[in-house]
Design a protein around this motif. Structure first.
Motif, PDB file in Angstrom:
ATOM      1  N   SER A 154       1.118  13.582  -1.927  1.00  0.00           N
ATOM      2  CA  SER A 154       0.932  13.831  -3.368  1.00  0.00           C
ATOM      3  C   SER A 154       0.940  12.528  -4.171  1.00  0.00           C
ATOM      4  N   ASP A 155       0.418  11.467  -3.581  1.00  0.00           N
ATOM      5  CA  ASP A 155       0.333  10.162  -4.240  1.00  0.00           C
ATOM      6  C   ASP A 155      -1.042   9.561  -3.916  1.00  0.00           C
ATOM      7  N   PRO A 156      -2.111  10.227  -4.386  1.00  0.00           N
ATOM      8  CA  PRO A 156      -3.466   9.895  -3.908  1.00  0.00           C
ATOM      9  C   PRO A 156      -3.899   8.458  -4.157  1.00  0.00           C
ATOM     10  N   ASP A 157      -3.437   7.856  -5.239  1.00  0.00           N
ATOM     11  CA  ASP A 157      -3.858   6.476  -5.509  1.00  0.00           C
ATOM     12  C   ASP A 157      -2.839   5.438  -5.033  1.00  0.00           C
ATOM     13  N   GLY A 158      -1.748   5.913  -4.397  1.00  0.00           N
ATOM     14  CA  GLY A 158      -0.744   5.002  -3.858  1.00  0.00           C
ATOM     15  C   GLY A 158       0.140   4.344  -4.893  1.00  0.00           C
ATOM     16  N   SER A 159       0.056   4.780  -6.137  1.00  0.00           N
ATOM     17  CA  SER A 159       0.808   4.094  -7.194  1.00  0.00           C
ATOM     18  C   SER A 159       2.314   4.293  -7.041  1.00  0.00           C
ATOM     19  N   ARG A 160       2.744   5.480  -6.653  1.00  0.00           N
ATOM     20  CA  ARG A 160       4.186   5.698  -6.508  1.00  0.00           C
ATOM     21  C   ARG A 160       4.741   4.896  -5.329  1.00  0.00           C
ATOM     22  N   TYR A 161       3.966   4.822  -4.270  1.00  0.00           N
ATOM     23  CA  TYR A 161       4.356   4.012  -3.110  1.00  0.00           C
ATOM     24  C   TYR A 161       4.531   2.552  -3.524  1.00  0.00           C
ATOM     25  N   ARG A 162       3.543   1.995  -4.196  1.00  0.00           N
ATOM     26  CA  ARG A 162       3.635   0.589  -4.616  1.00  0.00           C
ATOM     27  C   ARG A 162       4.792   0.370  -5.582  1.00  0.00           C
TER      28      ARG A 162
ATOM     29  N   PHE B 246       1.851   6.482   3.778  1.00  0.00           N
ATOM     30  CA  PHE B 246       1.596   6.810   2.375  1.00  0.00           C
ATOM     31  C   PHE B 246       2.654   7.810   1.942  1.00  0.00           C
TER      32      PHE B 246
END
Length: 521
Positions: free
Chosen positions: A471-479, A468
């Motif tokens: 500081s990207d709790p919903d994973g949106s930046r990763y995706r 992960f």
């Protein structure tokens, strides 16, 4: 020489010596390309075989319980420790590291016994400071043995490591470290680069003010610029010895945090796991780089580039690593070639930019009586190596040197296209796609193409892909970083051509960023 010209083929002796040959024959394959196809078609069989081939001392329930991207679940039920795998079975009298720097010009050697003792002392000191599993320990340290020792200590505790080079300015360091709220800062008092001394105590003081999560700061007197009030000295940290114990953690427990700059916002804080990095580094360093007992592997890097972490991975093998801290052009571009002679480097890793500088500067590595008889391979990364760079290596280092240009990313802390000791080298081309890395070139319609330039995509999961982003709790930046263009398929942001003979050509970035020192800008 024209692009694509055959420059090198492995000798029968080199093929027989390569660990890749033994691995391939044990799997029943006659050639690398058939092995590669199996490795990406049968992910569970392949990665399970890596686990067995390198003898990882742990059990698991299933190799790949969920193959979706993002979110793949690898080696469920396994508990491992990356540092334990490095240190297990090592002969205390064997050389683990050789190191030189501008501040320490004498070539130093550390045995595995010394590394084990020092790591045990650092671990004991950190434990006394309250560091435990999951805590973050950050290092503002150069590429010297103490830094690797500290990493081994941190990971042995199940704590999470992150490092930046001391030449990073305060804002760059804070933008990285503050995100992960570290408990302990390991810092250097200063360093020497290009013949100039840089006192970093003011920077360290600023880091302490800007990171309220810090409970302790340890200062290593590398430059000798003096103490800093409110910090612990390195000697105090390592004063007590306790047996080195290893906290085994789940396969997907965070090992370290690396950083890659996006086009906007704070750097991406990329979290990679103990197990994923372990199996990937065993595969890549053990098979693709072919690091073996008696080898001395060097790659010029700082602690702010993923290649430092990659070099640490060499210690999973029976090879030694060679470290250098300083300007590779001070007093001149011969300094690293002198190191290659003095340290008996067998694998000389560098950047395409350094090779271009040597070419432009008229450097003659074998000139002035310099003996590089130990040198067997040269690795190049950081950017595509131009055809004239290939030509320079073979003109200057001779026809027997294996040159492998390699490409990957901070995002996976490895190369997914690069060296294979069993294959020929063609000018301007990377030898092959790495085992377990289903790299393809896709056209605008999302179709795999050969002998055409396309988007570099990875269509199957790899164990070292990020767990992960911090500081990207919903994973949106990763995706958004990898999966927004092709859902469920990793888009890396490079242009690549896969040739009909299985080689690859990287032609540059497709996402309008460039890479300097492992940091996208």
């Amino acid at each position: 020489m024209s692009e694509g010209r055959l420059l090198w083929e492995p000798s029968a002796e080199r093929i027989e010596r390569a660990a890749m040959t033994r691995y391939m024959r044990e799997r029943g394959f006659e050639d690398y390309h058939s092995l590669w196809q199996w490795s990406v078609d049968e992910l569970e069989g392949f990665w399970g075989s890596i686990w067995d081939f390198f003898g990882i001392d742990a059990t698991y329930e299933r190799v790949l319980a969920d193959r979706s991207m993002p979110g793949a679940r690898w080696f469920t039920g396994a508990e491992v420790n990356y540092a334990e795998q490095i240190l297990r079975g090592k002969d205390d009298g064997a050389v683990a590291m050789l190191a030189r720097s501008e501040l320490r010009p004498e070539l130093a050697e550390l045995t595995w016994g010394e590394v084990r003792d020092q790591a045990a002392r650092v671990a004991a000191g950190l434990r006394a400071l309250g560091v435990q599993r999951g805590d973050r320990v950050v290092a503002y340290l150069p590429n010297i043995p103490e830094t690797i020792v500290a990493f081994l200590a941190v990971s042995s505790l199940g704590a999470i490591w992150s490092s930046c080079s001391p030449d990073f300015g305060p804002r760059s360091v804070i933008d990285r470290f503050a995100q992960i709220e570290p408990k302990v800062l390991l810092a250097v008092d200063g360093y020497r680069y290009g013949g100039k001394d840089f006192d970093r105590r003011d920077v360290v003081e600023g880091l302490r003010r800007e990171m309220p999560s810090l409970e302790h700061t340890v200062l290593l007197p590398y430059l000798g610029s003096g103490p800093l009030e409110g910090t612990l000295s390195w000697d105090e940290l390592v004063a007590e010895h306790a047996p080195l114990a290893f906290e085994r953690v789940p396969f997907d427990h965070p090992l370290w945090v690396l950083y890659s700059s996006g086009t906007t916002g704070l750097p991406k804080a990329i979290v990679q796991g103990h197990g994923g990095i372990l199996v990937e580094h065993l595969k890549h360093l053990g098979l693709h780089v072919d690091a073996q007992a008696g080898d001395r592997v060097f790659w010029f890097t700082t602690t702010g580039w993923m290649m430092w972490n990659f070099v640490v991975g060499v210690l999973l093998t029976d090879a030694s690593v060679v470290l250098y801290d300083g300007n590779p052009a001070t007093p001149d571009l011969d300094v690293l070639w002198d190191l290659a002679e003095d340290a008996g480097i067998t694998c000389f890793g560098t950047s395409a930019a350094y090779i271009a500088s040597c070419l432009k500067g008229g450097v003659r590595p074998r000139g002035d009586g310099r003996s590089l008889t130990a040198l067997r391979s040269v690795g190049s990364t950081g950017s595509p190596l131009a055809p004239e760079g290939f030509e320079w290596v073979y003109d200057q280092l001779g026809p027997d040197v294996w040159l492998f240009s390699t490409s990957g990313g901070t995002d996976v802390c490895t190369a997914f296209v690069g060296g294979v000791p069993l294959l020929p080298v063609y000018e301007g081309e990377l030898q092959a796609r790495a085992l377990g890395c289903k790299v393809e070139a896709w056209d605008d319609d999302g179709r795999s193409v050969v002998d055409e330039v396309g988007e570099l995509v990875i269509t199957e999961p790899m164990p070292s892909m990020p767990l992960f982003f911090w500081s990207d709790p919903d994973g949106s930046r990763y995706r958004d970083s990898y999966f927004s263009v092709y859902p469920g398929v990793w888009r890396h942001g490079d242009w690549i051509e896969i040739t009909s003979r299985g080689t690859a050509i990287i032609t540059g970035r497709s996402d309008s960023t460039i890479n300097r020192g492992g940091i996208r800008m």
